[in-house]
Motif scaffolding. Structure first.
Motif, PDB file in Angstrom:
ATOM      1  N   VAL A 153      40.477  22.795  25.774  1.00 53.66           N
ATOM      2  CA  VAL A 153      41.545  23.396  24.996  1.00 53.66           C
ATOM      3  C   VAL A 153      41.877  24.763  25.575  1.00 53.66           C
ATOM      4  O   VAL A 153      40.984  25.512  25.992  1.00 53.66           O
ATOM      5  N   VAL A 154      43.159  25.087  25.655  1.00 49.69           N
ATOM      6  CA  VAL A 154      43.609  26.389  26.163  1.00 49.69           C
ATOM      7  C   VAL A 154      44.618  26.979  25.185  1.00 49.69           C
ATOM      8  O   VAL A 154      44.905  26.388  24.161  1.00 49.69           O
ATOM      9  N   ASN A 244      37.650  25.418  36.441  1.00 50.33           N
ATOM     10  CA  ASN A 244      38.390  24.722  35.391  1.00 50.33           C
ATOM     11  C   ASN A 244      39.115  25.736  34.515  1.00 50.33           C
ATOM     12  O   ASN A 244      40.297  25.958  34.709  1.00 50.33           O
ATOM     13  N   VAL A 245      38.447  26.352  33.540  1.00 50.81           N
ATOM     14  CA  VAL A 245      39.070  27.435  32.785  1.00 50.81           C
ATOM     15  C   VAL A 245      38.070  28.581  32.634  1.00 50.81           C
ATOM     16  O   VAL A 245      36.855  28.365  32.610  1.00 50.81           O
ATOM     17  N   TRP A 246      38.596  29.798  32.561  1.00 47.98           N
ATOM     18  CA  TRP A 246      37.781  30.920  32.158  1.00 47.98           C
ATOM     19  C   TRP A 246      37.194  30.618  30.778  1.00 47.98           C
ATOM     20  O   TRP A 246      37.818  29.908  29.982  1.00 47.98           O
ATOM     21  N   GLU A 247      36.040  31.203  30.468  1.00 43.98           N
ATOM     22  CA  GLU A 247      35.431  30.972  29.167  1.00 43.98           C
ATOM     23  C   GLU A 247      35.188  32.291  28.447  1.00 43.98           C
ATOM     24  O   GLU A 247      34.658  33.250  29.029  1.00 43.98           O
ATOM     25  N   LYS A 263      34.318  34.643  31.606  1.00 44.25           N
ATOM     26  CA  LYS A 263      33.432  34.311  32.726  1.00 44.25           C
ATOM     27  C   LYS A 263      33.799  32.967  33.347  1.00 44.25           C
ATOM     28  O   LYS A 263      34.388  32.090  32.713  1.00 44.25           O
ATOM     29  N   GLY A 264      33.422  32.805  34.613  1.00 44.86           N
ATOM     30  CA  GLY A 264      33.451  31.507  35.268  1.00 44.86           C
ATOM     31  C   GLY A 264      34.613  31.218  36.181  1.00 44.86           C
ATOM     32  O   GLY A 264      34.578  30.260  36.940  1.00 44.86           O
ATOM     33  N   GLY A 265      35.687  32.010  36.101  1.00 43.42           N
ATOM     34  CA  GLY A 265      36.850  31.705  36.921  1.00 43.42           C
ATOM     35  C   GLY A 265      37.605  30.501  36.382  1.00 43.42           C
ATOM     36  O   GLY A 265      37.248  29.921  35.358  1.00 43.42           O
ATOM     37  N   PHE A 289      44.752  37.330  22.269  1.00 43.37           N
ATOM     38  CA  PHE A 289      45.776  36.785  23.152  1.00 43.37           C
ATOM     39  C   PHE A 289      45.173  35.648  23.960  1.00 43.37           C
ATOM     40  O   PHE A 289      44.023  35.706  24.388  1.00 43.37           O
ATOM     41  N   GLY A 290      45.950  34.567  24.144  1.00 45.95           N
ATOM     42  CA  GLY A 290      45.473  33.419  24.888  1.00 45.95           C
ATOM     43  C   GLY A 290      46.331  33.133  26.099  1.00 45.95           C
ATOM     44  O   GLY A 290      47.426  33.673  26.256  1.00 45.95           O
ATOM     45  N   THR A 291      45.843  32.248  26.961  1.00 42.39           N
ATOM     46  CA  THR A 291      46.570  31.868  28.168  1.00 42.39           C
ATOM     47  C   THR A 291      46.307  30.400  28.485  1.00 42.39           C
ATOM     48  O   THR A 291      45.478  29.746  27.863  1.00 42.39           O
ATOM     49  N   ALA A 292      46.990  29.916  29.514  1.00 49.11           N
ATOM     50  CA  ALA A 292      46.839  28.531  29.964  1.00 49.11           C
ATOM     51  C   ALA A 292      45.558  28.309  30.741  1.00 49.11           C
ATOM     52  O   ALA A 292      45.241  27.167  31.091  1.00 49.11           O
ATOM     53  N   HIS A 293      44.813  29.374  31.053  1.00 47.63           N
ATOM     54  CA  HIS A 293      43.609  29.177  31.877  1.00 47.63           C
ATOM     55  C   HIS A 293      42.350  29.785  31.258  1.00 47.63           C
ATOM     56  O   HIS A 293      41.369  30.022  31.965  1.00 47.63           O
ATOM     57  N   ILE A 294      42.365  30.000  29.935  1.00 43.48           N
ATOM     58  CA  ILE A 294      41.168  30.475  29.235  1.00 43.48           C
ATOM     59  C   ILE A 294      40.809  29.487  28.135  1.00 43.48           C
ATOM     60  O   ILE A 294      41.664  29.130  27.308  1.00 43.48           O
ATOM     61  N   GLY A 295      39.561  29.042  28.134  1.00 42.47           N
ATOM     62  CA  GLY A 295      39.021  28.191  27.089  1.00 42.47           C
ATOM     63  C   GLY A 295      37.697  28.762  26.615  1.00 42.47           C
ATOM     64  O   GLY A 295      37.455  29.961  26.698  1.00 42.47           O
ATOM     65  N   PHE A 296      36.807  27.894  26.155  1.00 45.71           N
ATOM     66  CA  PHE A 296      35.513  28.385  25.678  1.00 45.71           C
ATOM     67  C   PHE A 296      34.546  27.235  25.483  1.00 45.71           C
ATOM     68  O   PHE A 296      34.930  26.060  25.482  1.00 45.71           O
TER      69      PHE A 296
END
Length: 309
Positions: A153-154, A244-247, A263-265, A289-296
């Motif tokens: 999820v992003v 994959n996604v930043w976390e 973390k993680g790139g 704030f969120g983006t298309a390349h940050i998840g968790f």
């Protein structure tokens, strides 16, 4: 958007490197995550599983490439349980269906999306605030989650991630916990990039392959997000700690900076730009704030976890 865009992109010399080359002709090689394969994801039975991370000590910040990653220091960590993969769209959808939760992007006017540009040499043109970009429409208007149920999820903020974690009986990891688990998972602790590729060059993570931001060769199989579990797990049994996604982590980035550590790139980190696909790498972002390349992903404490989801 300008200050947030600056933090999103970090510091680099991509524009100078690109120079006057014909970048517009190359840009069509970039495709959305909707066009990637989905056959390599986890089995349904493995969705939502956790791995045990034993307590111990490690040297945090080893192999620093950027100034904010150091200095190396000895840190001790209590044992915890780590979700083996990034939280997926299907997991987040279950949370929303049960609670009626509305994300901050839905309430506050959208989220940031990486975009095509007629001037890719201008790094501020790579991103835009899209009012239609939310977790259930990852590519903005007209997109949906069909075929991406097992993608991370992003477009979720740290506050959204905290709300999910509380519902799921867990919490967001600290930066120390995240880096410790990621370091334990490396196949070669002496090689900071062993989380990205095997010695024979076989991809171990979803990053940008090619010339960022104008050519993505998809050598690793993906141009956008990948379904969780497409690459072999690390030695801890956790997937996609790199790429994959930043976390999100629940640790402030610096005392003087009101942002939190990620973390993680991600799939946008490449060899020529943002080489933050290493366990010591870190970046900062605002909690709302969120983006298309940050998840968790979430963690659970060892004591008192019986009966939780």
């Amino acid at each position: 958007m300008s200050s947030r865009t600056t933090m999103l992109l970090g510091v680099g010399a991509v524009a100078a490197m690109i120079g006057t080359m014909s970048v517009v002709a190359l840009w069509p090689h970039i495709v959305s995550s909707a066009a990637t394969a989905t056959a390599c994801s986890l089995n349904a039975a493995d969705l939502g599983t956790f791995v045990d991370i034993p307590g111990g000590g490690f040297v945090m910040g080893v192999g620093a490439l950027y100034p904010e990653e150091g200095p190396p220091r000895r840190v001790f960590v209590s044992p915890f349980r780590l979700q083996a993969h990034e939280v997926t769209n299907s997991q987040f959808a279950a949370f929303v269906a049960e609670t009626g939760y509305v994300t901050e992007a839905e309430r506050n006017g959208g989220s940031a999306r990486f975009q095509e540009s007629d001037t890719p040499e201008v790094f501020r043109s790579w991103w835009s605030l899209d009012p239609n970009a939310i977790w259930r429409r990852p590519d903005g208007a007209g997109s949906d989650l069909a075929g991406r149920e097992l993608h991370p999820v992003v477009h979720v903020t740290l506050n959204d991630a905290r709300a999910y974690a509380a519902w799921a009986g867990g919490r967001i990891p600290t930066e120390v916990e995240w880096e410790y688990a990621a370091r334990l998972g490396l196949s070669d602790p002496m090689d900071p990039e062993s989380g990205v590729r095997a010695p024979d060059g076989t991809p171990r993570a979803n990053i940008w392959t090619g010339l960022f931001p104008v050519l993505n060769t998809r050598r690793d199989g993906f141009a956008g997000t990948a379904p969780v579990g497409c690459y072999p797990p690390g030695r801890t049994g956790a997937y996609d700690m790199i790429g994959n996604v930043w976390e999100w982590t629940d640790s402030p980035f610096a005392p003087s900076l009101p942002r939190f550590t990620i973390k993680g790139g991600s799939y946008l980190c490449g060899e020529n730009y943002c080489r933050r696909y290493r366990v010591a790498a870190r970046e900062s972002f605002e909690a709302d704030f969120g983006t298309a390349h940050i998840g968790f992903r979430i963690v659970r404490d060892v004591v008192g976890t019986e009966g939780l989801r």
